[in-house]
Design a protein around this motif. Structure first.
Motif, mmCIF file in Angstrom:
data_model
loop_
_atom_site.group_PDB
_atom_site.id
_atom_site.type_symbol
_atom_site.label_atom_id
_atom_site.label_comp_id
_atom_site.label_asym_id
_atom_site.label_seq_id
_atom_site.Cartn_x
_atom_site.Cartn_y
_atom_site.Cartn_z
ATOM 1 N N GLN A 145 0.413 31.133 -15.177
ATOM 2 C CA GLN A 145 1.878 31.630 -14.576
ATOM 3 C C GLN A 145 2.600 30.806 -13.904
ATOM 4 O OE1 GLN A 145 1.026 35.757 -13.285
ATOM 5 N NE2 GLN A 145 1.366 36.436 -15.495
ATOM 6 N N ARG A 149 8.124 27.991 -17.367
ATOM 7 C CA ARG A 149 8.354 28.371 -18.721
ATOM 8 C C ARG A 149 8.997 27.405 -19.585
ATOM 9 N NH1 ARG A 149 8.148 33.598 -20.564
ATOM 10 N NH2 ARG A 149 9.207 33.840 -22.418
ATOM 11 N N SER A 152 6.540 25.508 -21.746
ATOM 12 C CA SER A 152 6.156 26.172 -23.052
ATOM 13 C C SER A 152 7.326 26.065 -24.288
ATOM 14 C CB SER A 152 5.842 27.607 -22.889
ATOM 15 O OG SER A 152 4.733 27.712 -22.037
#
Length: 254
Positions: A145, A149, A152
């Motif tokens: 985490q 982001r 990805s």
């Protein structure tokens, strides 16, 4: 090998001479025949401790990754599976779990018509791997985490599927970040392997307990036991620091 224990011998003998207490460091004095026999007996348990720790750590890392992936899912049911496993396993003390695996699992197997005995070696490995996997799963989750982001999203734009993205983009970066806490968990496994002594595993602590029963010198023998675990932890720490430099986890090494 004898030379390696001479500094320890000097240290403990000096401590004994500084007090009127009736010390018995002769039981682990490598310069005497009986002392050297005792030292070899104690050190001979190190192989079992290392084997248990390495196999349990490898299994814990694998199980932890499998358990961590559902926590990253957008589906609530998968996240619930992760939380139930992690919270349940983390709530069980290691010693009761060890007893349940060693004494209880064979009974469960027999009730299913299976004759699968569990010896102390594999009982210790299964317990340590399962117990530690819950903590490893949380380390994986936090590490994954922590990756932006956008990583990805960029992988998806070039046609990588979920598993390819995790394998080639996310996990390599996450592992570099979680290497120190994973090393802490490995050290934890090494120390907790001492519990295997209660089910008869001939590792370091079991050998020390047996020697205490025959020599009646717990202070001196357990002192050497502490130094044995200290040596293992120092070797692991040095290896992890080297691995961090190799993987670029340690910015000071770059």
């Amino acid at each position: 090998m004898k030379r390696a224990f001479l500094p320890l011998t000097v240290l403990v003998l000096a401590a004994g001479c500084s007090s009127s207490q009736n010390w018995g460091w002769y039981v682990i004095d490598p310069t005497t025949e009986s002392g050297w026999t005792n030292v070899k007996f104690l050190v001979s348990g190190m192989g079992a401790t290392i084997q248990i720790s390495l196999i349990a750590a490898a299994l814990s890392i694998a199980i932890g990754l499998i358990v961590a992936l559902p926590s990253l899912s957008e589906k609530r049911a998968w996240r619930l599976v992760n939380r139930v496993y992690v919270e349940f396993i983390r709530s069980i003390p290691l010693l009761p779990m060890l007893f349940w695996v060693f004494y209880g699992m064979p009974i469960v197997f027999r009730s299913m018509g299976l004759n699968i005995p569990i010896d102390p070696f594999w009982g210790a490995i299964i317990t340590l791997a399962v117990s530690d996997s819950a903590f490893t799963a949380e380390i994986y989750r936090a590490g994954i985490q922590s990756i932006a982001r956008g990583q990805s999203e960029a992988a998806q734009t070039i046609g990588l599927n979920y598993f390819q993205t995790m394998r080639y983009v996310i996990l390599p970066q996450a592992i570099r970040r979680i290497l120190p806490p994973l090393a802490n968990q490995f050290i934890y496994i090494v120390k907790m392997s001492a519990f295997a002594s209660v089910i008869g595993m001939q590792e370091l602590t079991r050998r020390a307990n047996e020697l205490v029963v025959t020599e009646y010198r717990p202070l001196e023998i357990y002192t050497l036991l502490i130094f044995e675990y200290l040596l293992l932890v120092l070797i692991i720490s040095a290896g992890v620091r080297w691995l961090e430099r190799r993987m670029g986890s340690d910015e000071r090494g770059q």
